[in-house]
Design a protein around this motif. Sequence first.
Motif, PDB file in Angstrom:
ATOM      1  N   LEU A1110       9.635  59.619   7.325  1.00  0.00           N
ATOM      2  CA  LEU A1110       8.133  59.675   7.612  1.00  0.00           C
ATOM      3  C   LEU A1110       7.648  60.629   8.219  1.00  0.00           C
ATOM      4  CD1 LEU A1110       7.782  55.890   8.101  1.00  0.00           C
ATOM      5  CD2 LEU A1110       7.731  56.996   6.038  1.00  0.00           C
ATOM      6  N   LEU A1111       6.365  61.197   7.792  1.00  0.00           N
ATOM      7  CA  LEU A1111       5.868  62.300   8.482  1.00  0.00           C
ATOM      8  C   LEU A1111       5.570  62.049   9.973  1.00  0.00           C
ATOM      9  CD1 LEU A1111       4.344  65.402   8.446  1.00  0.00           C
ATOM     10  CD2 LEU A1111       2.286  63.735   7.722  1.00  0.00           C
ATOM     11  N   THR A1130       9.865  80.915  12.582  1.00  0.00           N
ATOM     12  CA  THR A1130       9.160  81.371  13.735  1.00  0.00           C
ATOM     13  C   THR A1130       8.808  80.078  14.479  1.00  0.00           C
ATOM     14  OG1 THR A1130       7.040  80.878  12.319  1.00  0.00           O
ATOM     15  CG2 THR A1130       7.911  83.183  12.611  1.00  0.00           C
ATOM     16  N   SER A1131       8.443  78.901  14.043  1.00  0.00           N
ATOM     17  CA  SER A1131       8.367  77.874  15.039  1.00  0.00           C
ATOM     18  C   SER A1131       9.719  77.446  15.630  1.00  0.00           C
ATOM     19  CB  SER A1131       7.952  76.580  13.937  1.00  0.00           C
ATOM     20  OG  SER A1131       6.537  76.781  13.408  1.00  0.00           O
ATOM     21  N   VAL A1132      10.760  77.465  15.010  1.00  0.00           N
ATOM     22  CA  VAL A1132      11.803  77.080  15.822  1.00  0.00           C
ATOM     23  C   VAL A1132      12.420  78.038  17.086  1.00  0.00           C
ATOM     24  CG1 VAL A1132      14.333  76.791  15.515  1.00  0.00           C
ATOM     25  CG2 VAL A1132      12.929  76.070  13.896  1.00  0.00           C
ATOM     26  N   GLU A1133      12.073  79.303  16.682  1.00  0.00           N
ATOM     27  CA  GLU A1133      12.479  80.329  17.680  1.00  0.00           C
ATOM     28  C   GLU A1133      11.453  80.284  18.785  1.00  0.00           C
ATOM     29  OE1 GLU A1133      14.477  83.649  14.759  1.00  0.00           O
ATOM     30  OE2 GLU A1133      12.449  84.089  15.514  1.00  0.00           O
ATOM     31  N   SER A1134      10.283  80.057  18.520  1.00  0.00           N
ATOM     32  CA  SER A1134       9.293  79.951  19.624  1.00  0.00           C
ATOM     33  C   SER A1134       9.596  78.431  20.595  1.00  0.00           C
ATOM     34  CB  SER A1134       7.763  79.552  19.129  1.00  0.00           C
ATOM     35  OG  SER A1134       7.626  78.437  18.466  1.00  0.00           O
ATOM     36  N   PRO A1138       5.724  70.842  17.419  1.00  0.00           N
ATOM     37  CA  PRO A1138       4.606  70.648  16.602  1.00  0.00           C
ATOM     38  C   PRO A1138       3.640  69.559  17.386  1.00  0.00           C
ATOM     39  CG  PRO A1138       6.259  70.717  14.976  1.00  0.00           C
ATOM     40  CD  PRO A1138       6.986  70.891  16.413  1.00  0.00           C
ATOM     41  N   VAL A1139       4.065  68.893  18.238  1.00  0.00           N
ATOM     42  CA  VAL A1139       3.174  67.989  19.076  1.00  0.00           C
ATOM     43  C   VAL A1139       2.209  68.924  19.692  1.00  0.00           C
ATOM     44  CG1 VAL A1139       3.268  66.396  20.880  1.00  0.00           C
ATOM     45  CG2 VAL A1139       4.950  65.904  18.926  1.00  0.00           C
ATOM     46  N   MET A1265      -1.003  68.350   9.777  1.00  0.00           N
ATOM     47  CA  MET A1265       0.138  67.758  10.265  1.00  0.00           C
ATOM     48  C   MET A1265       1.293  67.940   9.271  1.00  0.00           C
ATOM     49  SD  MET A1265      -0.930  64.362  12.265  1.00  0.00           S
ATOM     50  CE  MET A1265      -1.278  64.606  13.908  1.00  0.00           C
ATOM     51  N   ARG A1266       0.861  67.960   7.749  1.00  0.00           N
ATOM     52  CA  ARG A1266       1.716  68.071   6.771  1.00  0.00           C
ATOM     53  C   ARG A1266       1.954  69.693   6.611  1.00  0.00           C
ATOM     54  NH1 ARG A1266      -2.223  64.858   3.926  1.00  0.00           N
ATOM     55  NH2 ARG A1266      -1.605  62.698   3.960  1.00  0.00           N
ATOM     56  N   ASN A1267       1.363  70.513   7.000  1.00  0.00           N
ATOM     57  CA  ASN A1267       1.675  71.860   6.885  1.00  0.00           C
ATOM     58  C   ASN A1267       2.550  72.350   8.109  1.00  0.00           C
ATOM     59  OD1 ASN A1267       0.051  72.073   4.598  1.00  0.00           O
ATOM     60  ND2 ASN A1267      -1.901  72.497   5.543  1.00  0.00           N
ATOM     61  N   ILE A1268       3.042  71.767   8.815  1.00  0.00           N
ATOM     62  CA  ILE A1268       3.893  71.973   9.781  1.00  0.00           C
ATOM     63  C   ILE A1268       5.280  72.414   9.143  1.00  0.00           C
ATOM     64  CG2 ILE A1268       2.847  70.815  11.646  1.00  0.00           C
ATOM     65  CD1 ILE A1268       5.459  68.855  11.419  1.00  0.00           C
TER      66      ILE A1268
END
Length: 1273
Positions: A1110-1111, A1130-1134, A1138-1139, A1265-1268
């Motif tokens: 689930l999202l 890029t999100s992971v390396e930062s 997402p919260v 939220m879906r676009n993360i």
Amino acid sequence: MSQFTNEDEVLLQSMLRQLLQSVKEKITGAPSVECAEEILLHLEETDENFHNYEFVKYLRQYINNTLGSLIEEESEKCTSTQNQSEVSGYDTLVQHVTKKTRESKQYREMMHALKNVMTIVVESLINKFEEDRMCNKELDSKTKKKCQSDYYTDNCSDSDSSFNQSYTFMSQEQLQLLVEKFDPIQPKEVRQEALQMLCLAPPSDVLNSECWPNLRKHLTMSLSDPDEIVSEKILRFYAKTFSSSPFNMTREVYTSLAQHLEFYFLSGEYSLRISSGLDVSNADVNHILKKVRLLNEYQKEAPSSWIRYPEKYMEEIVESTLSLLSVKHDPSHPASSDFLSPVYFLALLDIKAIWFKKWTHAHYSRTVILRLLEKKYKFLINAAVQQCLDYFEFCKTAISKTSRVDDFSQQHSNNEQKFFYTGSELQYIYFVHSLCLLGRLLIYKQGRNLFPVQLKNKKDCVSLTDLLVLFTQLIYYSPRYSKEALTAHTDNYSPASLVMEILQVFCDQTGCATDCLYTDAVMDALLDPLQSLLNGTEVFINCLETTLIDVADILARIAAAEDGLSVLLYGENKNSAKENSPTAVRIIVQFTKKLLHDDISLLSGSKLLQVVKGAFIFVCRQMYRTCEGLQMLIPYGLHESIGEAWKKASLLSERVPTPVTGADSTSSISLDSKNIVLWEETLLDALLNFSATPKGLYLLHSTGAMSDCVSFMFNNLSKKHQTNEREEFDNGVIVAQMATTPTAAVALQSSGFIKAFVAELWALLECGKDDVRITQPKSTPVDPIDQSCQKSFLYLINLLTYPAVFELLSKQDIPNKPMYSHREVPTDIINIIDRIVILNSEAKIHSLFNYEQSHVFGLRLLNVLCCELNTLLLLETQYKVSQVLLTAQEENVTEASEGPGDFIVDSLSVERNHVLVRINLIGGPQERILPLRTLDKGSDPYPWPMFSSFPLPKCYLAEVPKKADFRQDKVLDKLISILQNPDGQSEWAEICRRQFCKIMKTRPDTISGATTDADVKKENLSSVQQLGIEMTVRYGKHLNLLKEHAENELCFVLMNCEQFLKQQQRAVVSSLRCLQGRYAGYDWFASSVFLIMSGDGEKTLTFLQQFSHLLVSAFLWIPRLHLSMHLPITSVESGIHPVYFCSAHYIEMLLKAELPLVFSAFHMSGFTPSQICLQWITQCFWNYMDWSEICHYIATCIFLGPDYQVYMCISVFRHLQQDILKHTEAQDLQVFLKEEALHGFRVTDYLEYMESLELIYRPMLLNDMRNIRVQNT
């Protein structure tokens, strides 16, 4: 000495004469007898030689001889009763003695004798004065005739010379005779003589006389006398009257002069025309200008005094002025449009309408003026608007003919003396005057209500918006100076500059800006040339760069206000804004991007190109500093464009050659070098401001400029010794945002920011300020944390979030040196913890100058840090803080002959006791009891039991209420049956949602969380996880949710979860410690589910595996997305979850819209809602909510959607609103939010509120939220 002798009288005469001679200038300068009396009464206050006058000395001695013994006697009586309430204190003593003295017989006799002798003395002086005057009358007359030419000047408004003449006091009979001589039927010589005498008479006497009305008529008529000498002398008398008489008298003189001018302009003898120009050297013109100038000078001075008089006086002046300025030819007259009206003369003398600015400054006069303008003199407003329209049409005509508009502004501001003004110049001067007058008028609501206006040559009315569009167009199409040319002139009368001044004032006035600027029409007018430049169409603008800089300035000011920002983002009407229509933000951002890409051909090669770029970047910065502004800018990728421009500028700054001494190009290289460095700093500053919001900080990381931006910020803060409050708040917010992410926290450390901060903190704690210590000893602190250290304490709390703590402290050992020097200053966070938190050796204690104060600071810091459970686990596993505190408590006991001693109650033991209970007991507001950190009055100042070993005393564990029996609940049974048979129902999800909401509103206690044993080895779990398991099991048993051996079951769950999630992780090479291996913190969500399942490991794992699809799992289950392949690289390396960049970003955005006071409170505290919300969400509100509310939080987000996580936090802030405002004022908001549980908060109480938020914000939130996730291409 009660009686006066003849010798006393003679002596008093000479002494009084000496006193009067000394104050002669002050008395003769008084405008009236009453003023002269006031001067004498207050002479002691104003004359430093007062006590040196013989007359004063004589009176003092006489009073002392007469009343001295009485005063001493009364003083002794009062002193003897000093301790009684009747007479206490020096002031009361003086008042008492004075009262008794004045009531005495001696005082009355003395005053009677003084009055008698002074009457005789004054009468003698008056008689002597009359004799002297008669003897010297003839001499005075000759002297006055001789002085006539001395005080005559061309500038009749300058009345200084009038004060150099002696006044001739006249009786009523003499004044009546003077009026008769002044009659126009009298011969010229008689009238001139009368005028000469009038100029020598005190104006106050003339104006107060009974014959003044007749004299006023004669003076008004004589102002038109063909003999210039007569009218000049009358003007001189008027000038002297204006400067030396009170307002209630001068108003009649002013209205007399205004009426004379009005009659003159309407008379047949006045024939000046605009087209003919104006020769100011002409005697007649010069004479008119003198009269108008005298009026104008009085106009500027009158507002300072007219509030002290009846309103009708002021209204007379206002009406006479407006009546004069409204003079015009009959419209049927063939030359009516060419008539040179009085307003042109006033504009020539007061081009910026300073008189109108002063008249409208105060509400008292502004109300009258605007009322008269509305009811009787609206023609003046119509004429001013018409003049502005005519000038604009003139500019457009000139541009359409591709010719240059004559720059009258430059001619007018030229310092060369000018004697002739052409018709065009007169029209321009009147235009400037009209522009300034209208600009002032529109500031006020009543002034704006005068619009729309109907002009005779226009079919449609001119509305307020039409006028503002006109102003805006003047910026573009009127002639103006370049920036270089402006420096050559002290005054700038160019229309663009004047309009800029007006619009800047409008921007600063909230109501004015809303009515005038925040409309689509004005925005379109402002942005029209930008749109043309974007489209590549031809534009006719003088000094394009200067104009664009000015427009950017106005746009930045608009964007700085909430309502203005809304207009830029959504248009005039946010609710009815069309998606496809181009909003201002789109034009601004696209234009800025084109500037950054050097894609505007008209600006290529311009010297001011970088300034223009910087100006429009600043406009965008004002928008993307806010959450809603950033949301609108994200699709345009502005951060990428600025990042690319910065990289280019950075390369250029590295290539700048070092100037060679003696080379010709040294200066040019140096200038270019400075420009490049300045441009690079501008871009870094722009990038840095992205970090004001959670998502902006995430975008900043993607540019790769994080470290450079932090270094830039640190260098700026180091250079600025003083910052204003706004900058301080902004910097605090940026640092608080950065500390919430690991990348930025590392950048803060590597830049030297943390080192400098720690050194400054240590100086406050241990050293103090040298300059203060030299002059006075340091005061003993009263508060646990001294006020001098409070700001640093809060800053440190902002800085030490768990992501920052993990990066800075993970695997870092405490130094624990055998010896510490007093001069040894800490350089990082680990040193601070070593020196003032974990004081486990005598060497550390002896190294502190202020041991108790510094250690209390450290314990308070530890207490706040441990409120974040992940930080608590890290500190406990690495540094065994509980054992250090227990040992310190064990050593802090009294010596006893038998058995253990009693605990010594002091500030340190109280702090340690509080910290020990907090870090070893999990629970919400009703599940644990924390000891207070204050002492009570009475025999038992500290009733809380202290301890030096575990377990905790039972008094700190609150009794957990038993769960209600819900086996017969039909609504719950229905929900369970629907969940078990989803295929048998249509619209399954919606039905589940409705049933869940019904249960939450009626039986919320039914939603809150039977056990298998399993042997599981703990070796594969980290020490942090093992300690977290112990705390979870201890909490579960306290809640009666878990049985024995639940620890093994939870180990089983966590290890399987880790293996399950590891299959969806990607390999990342990073220097960040949080990305090196397993998830850095503890899995509080999985532990919560384990407790809900009553310790059933199998059920827990089954649920988590299904839940992970689930999202909502991405936002509730924090470890779920650690190194996840479902996120962009890029999100992971930062290392940014997402919260933070999604949920927390929207929390701040909704908080500003729904609870603006709370949002402002956070900003003023230099704290961010995102930081505390990330802490709450990461640990599933453990320690902040009771267990039942935690279950409701989790169930609500699962059943109703992940966006309810955002609504839940907004509801919490709404619940805490009053507390937040109170603690903002107390300057401890961060401490309150982190330490205090959410007392009284119940999810069910806010469910309807959350549903109302869903109706507004769900589409936007769920979409983001879906676009993360990684987008499939």
